[in-house]
Design a protein around this motif. Sequence first.
Motif, PDB file in Angstrom:
ATOM      1  N   GLY A 187       0.816  -1.218   0.000  1.00  0.00           N
ATOM      2  CA  GLY A 187       0.000   0.000   0.000  1.00  0.00           C
ATOM      3  C   GLY A 187       0.846   1.264   0.000  1.00  0.00           C
ATOM      4  O   GLY A 187       2.090   1.216   0.141  1.00  0.00           O
ATOM      5  N   GLY A 188       0.155   2.384  -0.159  1.00  0.00           N
ATOM      6  CA  GLY A 188       0.831   3.674  -0.065  1.00  0.00           C
ATOM      7  C   GLY A 188       1.430   3.856   1.326  1.00  0.00           C
ATOM      8  O   GLY A 188       2.432   4.560   1.504  1.00  0.00           O
ATOM      9  N   SER A 189       0.835   3.203   2.312  1.00  0.00           N
ATOM     10  CA  SER A 189       1.314   3.340   3.697  1.00  0.00           C
ATOM     11  C   SER A 189       2.767   2.883   3.821  1.00  0.00           C
ATOM     12  O   SER A 189       3.598   3.579   4.419  1.00  0.00           O
ATOM     13  CB  SER A 189       0.448   2.500   4.647  1.00  0.00           C
ATOM     14  OG  SER A 189      -0.892   2.897   4.566  1.00  0.00           O
ATOM     15  N   PHE A 235      -3.002  13.870   6.410  1.00  0.00           N
ATOM     16  CA  PHE A 235      -3.194  12.426   6.583  1.00  0.00           C
ATOM     17  C   PHE A 235      -2.472  11.976   7.862  1.00  0.00           C
ATOM     18  O   PHE A 235      -1.319  12.356   8.092  1.00  0.00           O
ATOM     19  CB  PHE A 235      -2.648  11.691   5.344  1.00  0.00           C
ATOM     20  CG  PHE A 235      -2.730  10.193   5.428  1.00  0.00           C
ATOM     21  CD1 PHE A 235      -3.896   9.561   5.835  1.00  0.00           C
ATOM     22  CD2 PHE A 235      -1.634   9.421   5.076  1.00  0.00           C
ATOM     23  CE1 PHE A 235      -3.967   8.173   5.903  1.00  0.00           C
ATOM     24  CE2 PHE A 235      -1.693   8.029   5.131  1.00  0.00           C
ATOM     25  CZ  PHE A 235      -2.860   7.413   5.550  1.00  0.00           C
ATOM     26  N   ASN A 294       0.697  16.547  -0.446  1.00  0.00           N
ATOM     27  CA  ASN A 294      -0.358  15.557  -0.689  1.00  0.00           C
ATOM     28  C   ASN A 294      -1.455  16.214  -1.512  1.00  0.00           C
ATOM     29  O   ASN A 294      -2.181  17.070  -1.028  1.00  0.00           O
ATOM     30  CB  ASN A 294      -0.900  15.065   0.668  1.00  0.00           C
ATOM     31  CG  ASN A 294      -2.084  14.123   0.528  1.00  0.00           C
ATOM     32  OD1 ASN A 294      -2.988  14.125   1.370  1.00  0.00           O
ATOM     33  ND2 ASN A 294      -2.098  13.303  -0.495  1.00  0.00           N
ATOM     34  N   ASN A 330      -6.047  14.200   1.556  1.00  0.00           N
ATOM     35  CA  ASN A 330      -6.850  13.689   2.650  1.00  0.00           C
ATOM     36  C   ASN A 330      -6.391  14.491   3.872  1.00  0.00           C
ATOM     37  O   ASN A 330      -5.197  14.553   4.113  1.00  0.00           O
ATOM     38  CB  ASN A 330      -6.538  12.203   2.843  1.00  0.00           C
ATOM     39  CG  ASN A 330      -7.252  11.584   4.021  1.00  0.00           C
ATOM     40  OD1 ASN A 330      -8.099  12.199   4.628  1.00  0.00           O
ATOM     41  ND2 ASN A 330      -6.876  10.352   4.338  1.00  0.00           N
ATOM     42  N   ASP A 367       2.833  12.607  -2.058  1.00  0.00           N
ATOM     43  CA  ASP A 367       1.855  11.542  -1.825  1.00  0.00           C
ATOM     44  C   ASP A 367       0.712  11.730  -2.815  1.00  0.00           C
ATOM     45  O   ASP A 367      -0.108  12.623  -2.681  1.00  0.00           O
ATOM     46  CB  ASP A 367       1.365  11.627  -0.372  1.00  0.00           C
ATOM     47  CG  ASP A 367       0.332  10.553  -0.038  1.00  0.00           C
ATOM     48  OD1 ASP A 367      -0.200   9.914  -0.965  1.00  0.00           O
ATOM     49  OD2 ASP A 367       0.053  10.380   1.161  1.00  0.00           O
ATOM     50  N   TYR A 403      -4.300   9.833  -4.458  1.00  0.00           N
ATOM     51  CA  TYR A 403      -5.602  10.238  -5.027  1.00  0.00           C
ATOM     52  C   TYR A 403      -5.447  10.880  -6.406  1.00  0.00           C
ATOM     53  O   TYR A 403      -6.364  11.540  -6.895  1.00  0.00           O
ATOM     54  CB  TYR A 403      -6.315  11.221  -4.084  1.00  0.00           C
ATOM     55  CG  TYR A 403      -6.647  10.619  -2.744  1.00  0.00           C
ATOM     56  CD1 TYR A 403      -7.769   9.813  -2.579  1.00  0.00           C
ATOM     57  CD2 TYR A 403      -5.830  10.818  -1.637  1.00  0.00           C
ATOM     58  CE1 TYR A 403      -8.074   9.231  -1.353  1.00  0.00           C
ATOM     59  CE2 TYR A 403      -6.119  10.250  -0.407  1.00  0.00           C
ATOM     60  CZ  TYR A 403      -7.242   9.456  -0.268  1.00  0.00           C
ATOM     61  OH  TYR A 403      -7.543   8.884   0.941  1.00  0.00           O
ATOM     62  N   ALA A 419      -0.447   4.398  -5.134  1.00  0.00           N
ATOM     63  CA  ALA A 419      -1.030   3.105  -4.767  1.00  0.00           C
ATOM     64  C   ALA A 419      -2.197   2.798  -5.689  1.00  0.00           C
ATOM     65  O   ALA A 419      -2.784   3.708  -6.288  1.00  0.00           O
ATOM     66  CB  ALA A 419      -1.529   3.139  -3.316  1.00  0.00           C
ATOM     67  N   SER A 468      -4.805   1.542  -4.313  1.00  0.00           N
ATOM     68  CA  SER A 468      -5.895   1.475  -3.330  1.00  0.00           C
ATOM     69  C   SER A 468      -7.121   2.287  -3.712  1.00  0.00           C
ATOM     70  O   SER A 468      -8.243   1.783  -3.698  1.00  0.00           O
ATOM     71  CB  SER A 468      -5.384   1.951  -1.974  1.00  0.00           C
ATOM     72  OG  SER A 468      -4.213   1.272  -1.626  1.00  0.00           O
ATOM     73  N   LYS A 469      -6.921   3.572  -4.008  1.00  0.00           N
ATOM     74  CA  LYS A 469      -8.063   4.463  -4.197  1.00  0.00           C
ATOM     75  C   LYS A 469      -8.512   4.452  -5.660  1.00  0.00           C
ATOM     76  O   LYS A 469      -9.706   4.401  -5.945  1.00  0.00           O
ATOM     77  CB  LYS A 469      -7.702   5.886  -3.769  1.00  0.00           C
ATOM     78  CG  LYS A 469      -6.937   5.967  -2.449  1.00  0.00           C
ATOM     79  CD  LYS A 469      -7.772   5.674  -1.226  1.00  0.00           C
ATOM     80  CE  LYS A 469      -6.900   5.725   0.034  1.00  0.00           C
ATOM     81  NZ  LYS A 469      -7.630   5.636   1.279  1.00  0.00           N
ATOM     82  N   ARG A 507      -3.677  -4.108  -0.534  1.00  0.00           N
ATOM     83  CA  ARG A 507      -2.417  -3.586   0.011  1.00  0.00           C
ATOM     84  C   ARG A 507      -1.314  -3.555  -1.051  1.00  0.00           C
ATOM     85  O   ARG A 507      -0.319  -4.270  -0.966  1.00  0.00           O
ATOM     86  CB  ARG A 507      -1.944  -4.406   1.244  1.00  0.00           C
ATOM     87  CG  ARG A 507      -2.978  -4.658   2.305  1.00  0.00           C
ATOM     88  CD  ARG A 507      -3.682  -3.379   2.766  1.00  0.00           C
ATOM     89  NE  ARG A 507      -2.781  -2.349   3.209  1.00  0.00           N
ATOM     90  CZ  ARG A 507      -2.868  -1.064   2.773  1.00  0.00           C
ATOM     91  NH1 ARG A 507      -3.782  -0.679   1.913  1.00  0.00           N
ATOM     92  NH2 ARG A 507      -2.021  -0.186   3.243  1.00  0.00           N
TER      93      ARG A 507
END
Length: 373
Positions: A94-96, A120, A164, A168, A196, A199, A225, A227-228, A236
Amino acid sequence: MTDFSDRVDRIAISGIREVFEAAGGDAINLGIGQPDFPTPEHVRGAAVDAIESGATDGYTSNAGIDGLCEAISEKHARDNAFDVGPDQVIATAGGSEALHLAMEAHVSAGEEVIFPDPGFVAYDALTHLAGGVPNPIELREDLTMSPAAVEEAITDDTAAFVVNSPANPTGAVQSEEDMREFARIADEHDVLCIADEVYEHIVFDGNHYSPMDFAESDNVVVVNACSKAYSMTGWRLGWVAGSDRRIDRMLRVHQYVQACASAPAQYAAEAALSGPQDRVHEMVDAFEERRDVLLDGLADAGLDTPTPQGAFYAMPEAPDGWVDECLDRGVVVVPGEAFGDGGDGYARISYAAGIEDLKDALEIMNDAASAVR
Ligand code: PLP
């Protein structure tokens, strides 16, 4: 000897989690940061095929399978104004994890990291985990981050600043001019810019720009990522992109904390990035429609809301007691303080929810606003 590291003692469980736990089972949840669409079928199918063929049984190379690294490189060539080679990316959990690698590899003990406030939740926590010192900065009135404020906050001890966009929790999108400025600041001050861009695809008005589009040095790393954009939060799978020397350092961290990203997710991500993109556009159109419904409803409730231009969040000004009143009446929104002191007096609303739920929630949010005035 202490029981726990001082780095971990400085971080807490995210305030977002607390809100979820306080909400009842049938509450309308506008607190959650994930698309409500299914992962596209061809993406799931690619993972199933890879699993059934046995391709996912073993570790992959640390940086990721060749097909995915190439797909990421081609994605950047297609969507962005910068190039990264297949060997200048690392597939991450993931981006995390990508953010974690960027911080671990670049922040030394006591060095500062500048990031947006509200921002975030991971930026503050990951700075602490890297032994760094958070330097959150106030946003402009439209909730974008001012390059001048970042430049002013830079000291000899600054290791990095985070940009970012779309953001977020605000939904704010930085302009091309801002991104040029962030790139200049990274170049001139010799400070790393962590961009980041998870999005990136969810932009309604205008375009997405990256500081990496404009930087002349290698002082930008990009975090992204699936993810979104592809509704793949549970898979992940993200990545970090940067110059050879930066990838080399981040790979050292990744190799020991993760070994490699999940193999089925890597095959899925390759299909997501290199396959048809129409589902992404359909999702963005749906988010835009919901954003407009939400903004109208919040205006009716008398709640001032800077117009979010991307992601799927809005951040209205929240009167005292409003968030709790919403929660009591069965609508989950997240108090702005969960994203830093700068979020005080605001709330984050995620509109990654069905339009009917959104309309029901708006009635309740409107009543809650009347109740606390
Ligand atoms: N960056 C931002 C701004 C986010 O909002 C999130 C998740 O909500 C992430 C990074 C992490 O994304 P992922 O789920 O891919 O780890």
